[in-house]
Design a protein around this motif. Structure first.
Motif, PDB file in Angstrom:
ATOM      1  N   PHE A  69       0.864  -1.182   0.000  1.00 33.27           N
ATOM      2  CA  PHE A  69       0.000   0.000   0.000  1.00 33.27           C
ATOM      3  C   PHE A  69       0.900   1.233   0.000  1.00 33.27           C
ATOM      4  CE2 PHE A  69      -2.566   3.141   2.562  1.00 33.27           C
ATOM      5  CZ  PHE A  69      -3.531   3.376   1.593  1.00 33.27           C
ATOM      6  N   ILE A  70       0.812   2.020  -1.070  1.00 32.65           N
ATOM      7  CA  ILE A  70       1.611   3.245  -1.152  1.00 32.65           C
ATOM      8  C   ILE A  70       0.640   4.409  -1.242  1.00 32.65           C
ATOM      9  CG2 ILE A  70       3.531   4.423  -2.281  1.00 32.65           C
ATOM     10  CD1 ILE A  70       4.344   1.598  -1.765  1.00 32.65           C
ATOM     11  N   SER A  71       0.558   5.163  -0.162  1.00 37.68           N
ATOM     12  CA  SER A  71      -0.363   6.291  -0.140  1.00 37.68           C
ATOM     13  C   SER A  71       0.422   7.591  -0.266  1.00 37.68           C
ATOM     14  CB  SER A  71      -1.173   6.275   1.155  1.00 37.68           C
ATOM     15  OG  SER A  71      -2.195   7.241   1.094  1.00 37.68           O
ATOM     16  N   SER A  72      -0.290   8.688  -0.274  1.00 38.61           N
ATOM     17  CA  SER A  72       0.373   9.984  -0.296  1.00 38.61           C
ATOM     18  C   SER A  72      -0.559  11.026   0.281  1.00 38.61           C
ATOM     19  CB  SER A  72       0.746  10.355  -1.734  1.00 38.61           C
ATOM     20  OG  SER A  72      -0.413  10.476  -2.524  1.00 38.61           O
ATOM     21  N   ALA A  98      -4.219   1.295   5.938  1.00 40.43           N
ATOM     22  CA  ALA A  98      -3.721  -0.080   5.745  1.00 40.43           C
ATOM     23  C   ALA A  98      -4.346  -1.006   6.784  1.00 40.43           C
ATOM     24  CB  ALA A  98      -2.204  -0.116   5.841  1.00 40.43           C
ATOM     25  N   GLU A  99      -4.417  -0.515   8.016  1.00 40.00           N
ATOM     26  CA  GLU A  99      -4.996  -1.331   9.082  1.00 40.00           C
ATOM     27  C   GLU A  99      -6.468  -1.589   8.782  1.00 40.00           C
ATOM     28  OE1 GLU A  99      -4.221   0.338  12.957  1.00 40.00           O
ATOM     29  OE2 GLU A  99      -5.551  -1.145  13.888  1.00 40.00           O
ATOM     30  N   TYR A 100      -7.159  -0.544   8.342  1.00 37.19           N
ATOM     31  CA  TYR A 100      -8.578  -0.681   8.014  1.00 37.19           C
ATOM     32  C   TYR A 100      -8.792  -1.705   6.893  1.00 37.19           C
ATOM     33  CZ  TYR A 100     -13.289   0.490   6.551  1.00 37.19           C
ATOM     34  OH  TYR A 100     -14.616   0.406   6.218  1.00 37.19           O
ATOM     35  N   LEU A 101      -7.881  -1.701   5.930  1.00 40.84           N
ATOM     36  CA  LEU A 101      -8.004  -2.623   4.790  1.00 40.84           C
ATOM     37  C   LEU A 101      -7.455  -4.010   5.108  1.00 40.84           C
ATOM     38  CD1 LEU A 101      -6.696  -0.265   1.929  1.00 40.84           C
ATOM     39  CD2 LEU A 101      -9.073  -0.692   2.558  1.00 40.84           C
ATOM     40  N   GLY A 102      -6.736  -4.122   6.233  1.00 46.71           N
ATOM     41  CA  GLY A 102      -6.138  -5.406   6.597  1.00 46.71           C
ATOM     42  C   GLY A 102      -4.899  -5.732   5.791  1.00 46.71           C
ATOM     43  N   ILE A 103      -4.177  -4.706   5.369  1.00 46.97           N
ATOM     44  CA  ILE A 103      -2.964  -4.944   4.587  1.00 46.97           C
ATOM     45  C   ILE A 103      -1.751  -4.962   5.512  1.00 46.97           C
ATOM     46  CG2 ILE A 103      -1.405  -3.987   2.839  1.00 46.97           C
ATOM     47  CD1 ILE A 103      -3.913  -2.877   1.480  1.00 46.97           C
ATOM     48  N   LYS A 104      -1.000  -6.062   5.456  1.00 45.90           N
ATOM     49  CA  LYS A 104       0.246  -6.142   6.215  1.00 45.90           C
ATOM     50  C   LYS A 104       1.364  -6.418   5.237  1.00 45.90           C
ATOM     51  CE  LYS A 104      -1.460  -7.349  10.713  1.00 45.90           C
ATOM     52  NZ  LYS A 104      -1.386  -8.234  11.863  1.00 45.90           N
ATOM     53  N   GLY A 105       2.375  -5.580   5.277  1.00 47.28           N
ATOM     54  CA  GLY A 105       3.482  -5.757   4.348  1.00 47.28           C
ATOM     55  C   GLY A 105       4.129  -4.428   4.066  1.00 47.28           C
ATOM     56  N   LEU A 106       4.415  -4.204   2.791  1.00 49.23           N
ATOM     57  CA  LEU A 106       5.081  -2.968   2.401  1.00 49.23           C
ATOM     58  C   LEU A 106       4.049  -1.842   2.371  1.00 49.23           C
ATOM     59  CD1 LEU A 106       7.512  -2.674  -0.651  1.00 49.23           C
ATOM     60  CD2 LEU A 106       6.515  -0.776   0.591  1.00 49.23           C
ATOM     61  N   VAL A 107       4.091  -1.001   3.395  1.00 51.51           N
ATOM     62  CA  VAL A 107       3.176   0.140   3.473  1.00 51.51           C
ATOM     63  C   VAL A 107       4.019   1.385   3.631  1.00 51.51           C
ATOM     64  CG1 VAL A 107       1.393   1.281   4.863  1.00 51.51           C
ATOM     65  CG2 VAL A 107       1.309  -1.191   4.523  1.00 51.51           C
ATOM     66  N   THR A 108       3.851   2.337   2.745  1.00 51.48           N
ATOM     67  CA  THR A 108       4.604   3.576   2.913  1.00 51.48           C
ATOM     68  C   THR A 108       3.878   4.754   2.260  1.00 51.48           C
ATOM     69  OG1 THR A 108       6.805   4.580   2.818  1.00 51.48           O
ATOM     70  CG2 THR A 108       6.161   3.247   0.929  1.00 51.48           C
ATOM     71  N   THR A 109       4.494   5.942   2.378  1.00 48.63           N
ATOM     72  CA  THR A 109       3.821   7.180   2.008  1.00 48.63           C
ATOM     73  C   THR A 109       4.770   8.112   1.275  1.00 48.63           C
ATOM     74  OG1 THR A 109       2.756   6.959   4.157  1.00 48.63           O
ATOM     75  CG2 THR A 109       2.341   9.003   2.967  1.00 48.63           C
ATOM     76  N   VAL A 110       4.239   8.766   0.253  1.00 47.72           N
ATOM     77  CA  VAL A 110       5.021   9.743  -0.505  1.00 47.72           C
ATOM     78  C   VAL A 110       4.444  11.125  -0.230  1.00 47.72           C
ATOM     79  CG1 VAL A 110       5.444  10.558  -2.860  1.00 47.72           C
ATOM     80  CG2 VAL A 110       5.634   8.118  -2.344  1.00 47.72           C
ATOM     81  N   SER A 111       5.299  12.141  -0.181  1.00 47.41           N
ATOM     82  CA  SER A 111       4.782  13.506  -0.086  1.00 47.41           C
ATOM     83  C   SER A 111       5.636  14.443  -0.907  1.00 47.41           C
ATOM     84  CB  SER A 111       4.717  13.969   1.370  1.00 47.41           C
ATOM     85  OG  SER A 111       3.915  15.119   1.465  1.00 47.41           O
ATOM     86  N   THR A 112       5.142  14.798  -2.071  1.00 49.69           N
ATOM     87  CA  THR A 112       5.837  15.750  -2.938  1.00 49.69           C
ATOM     88  C   THR A 112       4.850  16.828  -3.337  1.00 49.69           C
ATOM     89  OG1 THR A 112       5.284  14.334  -4.808  1.00 49.69           O
ATOM     90  CG2 THR A 112       7.484  14.087  -3.897  1.00 49.69           C
ATOM     91  N   ALA A 113       4.222  17.440  -2.317  1.00 49.18           N
ATOM     92  CA  ALA A 113       3.236  18.500  -2.527  1.00 49.18           C
ATOM     93  C   ALA A 113       2.160  18.031  -3.506  1.00 49.18           C
ATOM     94  CB  ALA A 113       3.921  19.791  -2.973  1.00 49.18           C
ATOM     95  N   CYS A 114       1.859  18.859  -4.521  1.00 51.52           N
ATOM     96  CA  CYS A 114       0.703  18.587  -5.377  1.00 51.52           C
ATOM     97  C   CYS A 114       0.947  17.490  -6.410  1.00 51.52           C
ATOM     98  CB  CYS A 114       0.269  19.876  -6.058  1.00 51.52           C
ATOM     99  SG  CYS A 114       0.031  21.180  -4.859  1.00 51.52           S
ATOM    100  N   SER A 115       2.136  16.894  -6.430  1.00 48.05           N
ATOM    101  CA  SER A 115       2.358  15.772  -7.352  1.00 48.05           C
ATOM    102  C   SER A 115       2.443  14.454  -6.585  1.00 48.05           C
ATOM    103  CB  SER A 115       3.648  15.994  -8.155  1.00 48.05           C
ATOM    104  OG  SER A 115       4.771  15.967  -7.292  1.00 48.05           O
ATOM    105  N   SER A 116       2.076  14.468  -5.305  1.00 48.60           N
ATOM    106  CA  SER A 116       2.277  13.301  -4.430  1.00 48.60           C
ATOM    107  C   SER A 116       1.682  12.009  -4.965  1.00 48.60           C
ATOM    108  CB  SER A 116       1.693  13.581  -3.046  1.00 48.60           C
ATOM    109  OG  SER A 116       2.305  14.687  -2.448  1.00 48.60           O
ATOM    110  N   ALA A 117       0.388  12.032  -5.306  1.00 43.06           N
ATOM    111  CA  ALA A 117      -0.269  10.771  -5.681  1.00 43.06           C
ATOM    112  C   ALA A 117       0.320  10.202  -6.966  1.00 43.06           C
ATOM    113  CB  ALA A 117      -1.773  10.969  -5.830  1.00 43.06           C
TER     114      ALA A 117
END
Lengths: 85, 399, 354
Positions: B103-106, B145-164
């Protein structure tokens, strides 16, 4: 007028964090942007807030700032005429 | 590398123009925008700005997600979980725990909406302390991730308005490098006083609905929302006989390295991002049938992006539009929301309109699509640019 | 064919000062709740025009980035990738405070512009005119490892040759006071080290650590990064399979690991995880570093500096041994770094002598 110039120079140095610069280093007629003092577009936005907060002058259009912020002389002239506090 | 790129097998979205993919599609086709005065929290700027606000309150979102009353989900996490749940359902992702799922969120605002609300009480009362660890950007990803029940590679990107866009790209690269079989990618951002006041200080918020690529554009409208895609490897798709919504075939990331907030005059970063995405997709510019532009409607962005598009496409700029007049600029979520719109465009053979366009920009020789246009689309390019010169482009291709 | 990835240069600004050859021999154990990084002189290093707006995190990063690039003789990297848990907190705090104090009036843009998490990577790109790939990862205790994973993918596939990789977090008064109120940071009057810790919370700090990473080995190379693994959540009972799965994919056995760098931070619940992993590696020498770095989201980058130093010098500074009993001299080939925080964001990194 001279007192206002001094005050304005001190405020500019403070809000723009112009370390190592004293009011005496800023010439009244010197360009604030580009050559001269070397301010940029972010500084222009800071000056717009300074005008509002200290002198009660609201500039809605950032482009208008270009003429007003040419030098200490032009700023002081504009402030003297339009200040509400 | 597989020839067809990475498969998109599911998607979910919540924005000012709808709480499902279908609602969003219907609004795009009907030309029904989602801009309004802000209602979910009080602000001095209420009468000065238009926002793309999702009208479900935090309580309504919590209830819909079945969360306990004492949860510590911020609005960013609530919107994210709401959209990500749909993505999983649409990809029919129940079971299959043998797959390596990530799960890769931003996000850009993270838990700032609750910090700005309860921060002043933190030092004097423990009442809202459960929101202290909700502040960092990564916390929203953990909650989702917890809500979805995903365990594993979970991380987050933040590059302002191009994040997603960068989260989507990261997910695709994880699949292509065979580190994951499947990954949920996207972004989420809630409106907050912090961001609306921040953009207000930059004097780039319009006091009317925004007009991307218009000569008289006056700035952007902020928005909120979330969207997620389920990306899967071609192997998994074939093994499971899954329905593919579209393929992510190209992606590019570059930095404008010009100014902290402004884009360069010739749109160098945007140009490089589009050029890289085309190279990864092994496509010529002529193969692009529609560009979902970043098109924030600030004087600076649209000129810079327009010039970059003219450099890429020369005199053959394909049909293009900015969908920000529908949703507002949803910041970190924009790249994911517009990825969903790009995929809808491919599925429906439809170019969504660029609302409120009136006068062509004199600096450019290009005009956005102003009404829904039905035409066969094979490849769609979507742009996302942010502060700090972060420019990213994605290319989606018909399944 | 996957390419090998090497650490060819290091730079840092930390509670133990800047990166230098005496970094570990001169290190002292932290015993304050909040520990500021020792700042170098930035004058002459960053232009006055640029420095006037920079928060500590940006300044520390600019310095560390230049150091790392300098050591490896890279002028402009192909990509800049950073990891940060809290991002530019100082500017976020500043903007938030003025929002509260002035009730949404007279707000100025500078702190807002610099509050975004990608500010550091963007400022370095601006300074270096680096138009390449540029991403910031923000995921609590695995922010830096996420950036490392991104770096490995770019270099292993041959997409890029040189990547500037960084991990940075800065002390911001208000943010840290909230973490203190929430019990995450020890109270101000407490004087405990990682080893003597009995009170709740941990000692917090700040730092910027940069690594010049390349797909080729050079004379200045410190070590080779074999791989990284991330896991958001883990039960103690899953520790064995978490480790075994990772080692197996790298053709490694537990007995191949010569030293394990553990993130002991003095919090009882955190330290249980490190005990559990150490148990799986009975032959590895346990090392620790958070008594020197303090806790912050990207502090595991400090752990990577430890691994790089040991592998290059083939010696372990005594201050890094977790056990009082120093084992006989050995050669150091494979080092495993394990980090997590509050049972979340677990990461394993294998680093090898080159």
């Amino acid at each position: 007028m001279t007192a206002l110039k001094e005050e304005l120079k001190r405020q500019i140095i403070e809000v723009l964090h112009l370390e190592d610069i004293t009011p005496a280093d800023i010439q009244d007629e010197e360009a604030l942007f580009g050559e001269g003092l070397g301010l940029d577009s972010i500084d222009a936005l800071e000056l717009i807030v300074l005008m509002d907060k200290t002198y009660g002058i609201k500039l809605a259009d950032p482009k208008k700032g270009r003429d007003i912020f040419q030098s200490i002389d032009t700023m002081v002239a504009y402030i003297s005429e339009h200040r509400t506090k | 590398m597989t020839d067809r790129g990475v498969a998109v097998t599911g998607m979910g979205i919540i924005s000012a123009i709808g709480e499902t993919v279908e609602e969003n599609l219907w609004s795009l086709l009907a030309g029904k925008h989602g801009l309004s005065r802000i209602a979910n929290f009080p602000t001095r700027l209420r009468e000065q700005i238009w926002v793309g606000e999702q009208k479900k309150t935090n309580d309504e979102l919590s209830a819909s997600l079945g969360l306990s009353e004492r949860n510590a989900f911020t609005r960013t996490a609530l919107l994210g979980a709401y959209a990500a749940r749909q993505a999983l359902e649409s990809a029919n992702m129940q079971g299959a725990h043998d797959l390596r799922t990530g799960f890769i969120s931003s996000t850009s605002v993270g838990g700032m909406d609750y910090t700005e609300r309860y921060g002043p009480t933190y030092l004097t009362s423990p009442e809202w302390h459960r929101y202290i660890p909700s502040h960092p950007a990564g916390d929203s990803s953990h909650k989702i991730a917890e809500y979805l029940g995903i365990k594993g590679l979970v991380t987050t990107v933040s590059t302002a308005c191009s994040s997603a866009a960068n989260a989507i790209m990261m997910g695709a690269r994880l699949i292509r490098s065979r580190r994951l079989d499947r990954v949920i990618v996207g972004g989420t951002d809630a409106l907050s006083k912090f961001t609306i006041n921040g953009f207000h200080t930059l004097m780039i918020l319009a006091d009317a609905p925004c007009q991307p690529f218009d000569m008289h554009r006056k700035g952007l409208n902020l928005g909120e929302g979330a969207a997620y895609l389920v990306l899967e490897s071609e192997e998994i798709v074939q093994r499971q006989g899954k329905k593919v919504l579209a393929y992510l075939t190209g992606y590019g990331n570059a930095n404008d390295a010009f100014h902290q907030t402004a884009s360069s005059e010739n749109g160098e970063g945007a140009f490089l991002a589009m050029q890289k995405a085309l190279a990864v997709a092994q496509l010529t510019p002529q193969a692009i049938d529609y560009v979902n532009a970043h098109g924030t409607a600030t004087p600076n962005n649209d000129l810079s992006e327009g010039r970059a598009m003219q450099r890429i496409f020369k005199s053959n700029v394909p049909p293009f539009s900015s969908t920000k007049p529908f949703t507002g600029h949803t910041l970190a979520a924009a790249g994911a929301i517009e990825a969903v719109y790009s995929i809808l465009a491919l599925q429906q053979d439809m170019v969504p309109p660029n609302l409120h366009f009136d006068t062509p920009m004199e600096e450019l020789d290009m005009i956005p699509e102003t009404a829904v246009r039905h035409r066969s689309l094979s490849h769609v390019l979507s742009n996302s640019f942010g502060f700090g010169g972060n420019c990213s482009s994605l290319i989606f291709s018909k399944a | 064919m996957k390419k090998s990835v090497f650490i060819n240069g290091i730079g840092a600004v930390t509670t133990q000062g800047i990166w230098r050859s005496e970094f570990f021999s001169e290190a002292r154990v932290l015993d304050h709740a909040i520990n500021a990084a020792e700042q170098p002189a930035y004058k002459g290093f960053i232009s006055p025009g640029a420095i006037r707006r920079m928060s500590r995190g940006i300044k520390m990063s600019m310095y560390a980035a230049q150091q790392a690039l300098g050591e490896s003789f890279v002028t402009i990297p192909d990509a800049i990738i950073t990891g940060t848990g809290l991002g530019c907190s100082e500017d976020s705090d500043k903007f938030l405070r003025s929002l509260w104090e002035n009730d949404e009036q007279f707000l100025t843009p500078t702190s807002f512009i610099q509050s975004t998490h990608n500010t550091v990577a963007a400022q370095i790109a601006l300074q270096l005119s680096c138009k390449g790939y540029n991403v910031t990862h923000v995921n609590g205790a695995s922010s830096f490892e996420s950036a490392l994973l991104d770096t490995l993918m770019l270099l292993q596939t041959g997409e890029e040759e040189h990547v500037l990789l960084g991990g940075v977090d800065e002390i911001a008064e208000q943010t840290y006071s909230f973490l203190q109120a929430g019990g995450y940071i020890k109270t101000g009057s407490v004087r405990e080290t990682v080893k003597t810790s009995v009170s709740p919370g941990v000692n917090y700090a700040e730092g910027a650590h940069f690594f010049s990473m390349s797909a080729g080995r050079v004379a200045s190379s410190y070590a080779e990064i074999i791989d990284v693994k991330l896991q958001n959540e883990l039960e103690g009972s899953q520790m064995r399979s978490f480790l075994q799965d990772f080692l197996t994919t790298k053709d490694l056995h537990p007995e191949d690991i010569d030293a394990v760098i553990l993130g002991y931070n003095g919090d009882e619940n955190d330290d249980l995880f490190y005990d559990a992993l150490w148990q799986e590696l009975p032959l590895a020498t346990p090392l620790y570093y958070k008594h020197l770095s303090g806790q912050y989201d990207s502090c595991s980058a400090f752990g990577l500096m430890v691994a790089a130093f040991v592998l290059k010098q083939q010696t372990v500074p005594s201050i890094l041994y977790w056990n009082e009993k120093i084992p006989p001299n050995t050669t150091w080939k494979n080092i495993l770094i394990y980090n997590q925080y509050k049972g979340k964001d677990h990461s394993l990194v294998v680093v090898r002598a080159c």
